[in-house]
Write an enzyme that holds these catalytic residues in place. Structure first.
Site: not given
Length: 323
Positions: A124, A176
């Site tokens: 990764s 949100k």
């Protein structure tokens, strides 16, 4: 009787004086060693070492490490560094952390040859950093790859229902502060996260395409989160050679770096004269007590708990979750 008491007092004074001067002598030796190490690394005690090959270890979970970035900056600026070996042993970490180190390595590579030598693992974000080097060497049994990006969050709604807890709030818009572990994830929230992950994934794939001798189709074929041994990675052109540090030095020699130059590891600088350890930690190490070691959290894997943002990390939770 009085003379004997005076003799005892004199001997005690002499022992105290000897102890004092022994402590002074020890401090002088410590300062001399610190000065020599600082001089070798171009620190405040001296003007810098002779020409050498620098080595930097990148180990454990990757984050935005300001000290490491500063160290790489000093390597880039040092006229004494003729080449750099990145020794990588990392499962990855935050995508932003890998990006920052990648850019610092590319800055060094603009003027000096850089080779990455993979130890046990470069997955990764660890592989992202390795790809910043001009040449990658891995052990035959090293683990390489896991190209991808993920975002993770817990869902504790069932637990909240079980214990009778409910979270209420008022927000300006539906997305949100989402996703939240306290509410079920909606399809709209998943779409937002997927767009975010895929944008970073596209950037990661483009980076590998730019740095490796692979077409985009060839990168996509190996960028499905798969991991490979060093031998498999060589076949897929994710690495350039097999071996250890000696092979990395041979490649540097092919780029005009004297193979007989000393390899000097650039380690993290401390805030004090005793190296990377505090005085308490130094005493603990001398006594064989590692509980005070700054590497303790890393050793037990606790550092992974506190990663924020997008992750490029292989096996982020002891194998429970993958890319």
């Amino acid at each position: 009787m009085t003379n004997r008491a005076d003799d005892i007092i004199d001997r005690r004074r002499l022992r105290r004086k000897l102890t004092f001067w022994r402590v002074v002598a020890l401090l002088v030796v410590v300062l001399a060693v610190a000065a020599a190490a600082s001089w070798a690394m171009g620190g405040p005690f001296g003007g810098g070492a002779a020409d050498h090959i620098a080595k930097v270890r990148i180990e454990g979970t990757i984050t935005e490490d300001e000290e490491l970035l500063d160290r790489l900056e000093r390597i880039a600026e040092s006229p004494r560094v003729r080449g750099l070996i990145l020794t990588i042993d990392s499962p990855g970490g935050t995508t932003a952390g890998g990006e920052a180190i990648y850019e610092a390595v590319r800055k060094i590579a603009a003027d000096k040859p850089v080779v990455a030598q993979v130890g046990t693992l470069a997955a990764s974000a660890g592989y992202m950093i390795a790809s910043a080097a001009d040449h990658i060497v891995a052990r035959q049994s090293s683990i390489v790859g896991s190209i991808g990006v993920l975002v993770q969050f817990p869902d504790v709604t069932a637990l909240m229902d079980k214990i009778g807890v409910r979270l209420e709030g008022v927000k300006s818009s539906p997305l949100k502060a989402e996703p939240s572990p306290f509410t079920p994830t909606t399809e709209e929230e998943r779409a937002m996260l997927r767009a975010l992950v895929m944008d970073s994934y596209d950037w990661f794939v483009g980076l590998v395409e730019e740095r490796r001798p692979l077409s985009r189709a060839e990168v996509l074929a190996v960028a499905d989160g798969s991991i490979f041994t060093g031998r498999q990675a060589l076949d897929r052109k994710l690495v350039d050679g097999l071996g250890g540090e000696e092979v990395a030095i041979e490649w540097l020699a092919s780029k005009g770096v004297d193979a007989d130059l000393a390899v000097i590891e650039w380690k993290a600088e401390s805030n004090g004269m005793f190296g990377s350890l505090s005085l308490a930690q130094a005493v603990a190490r001398l006594l064989g007590i590692d509980a005070l070691s700054p590497d303790l959290a890393r050793a037990i894997g606790a550092d992974r708990i506190f990663l924020d943002g997008l992750l490029s990390l292989w096996q982020p939770s002891s194998g429970a979750l993958g890319e």
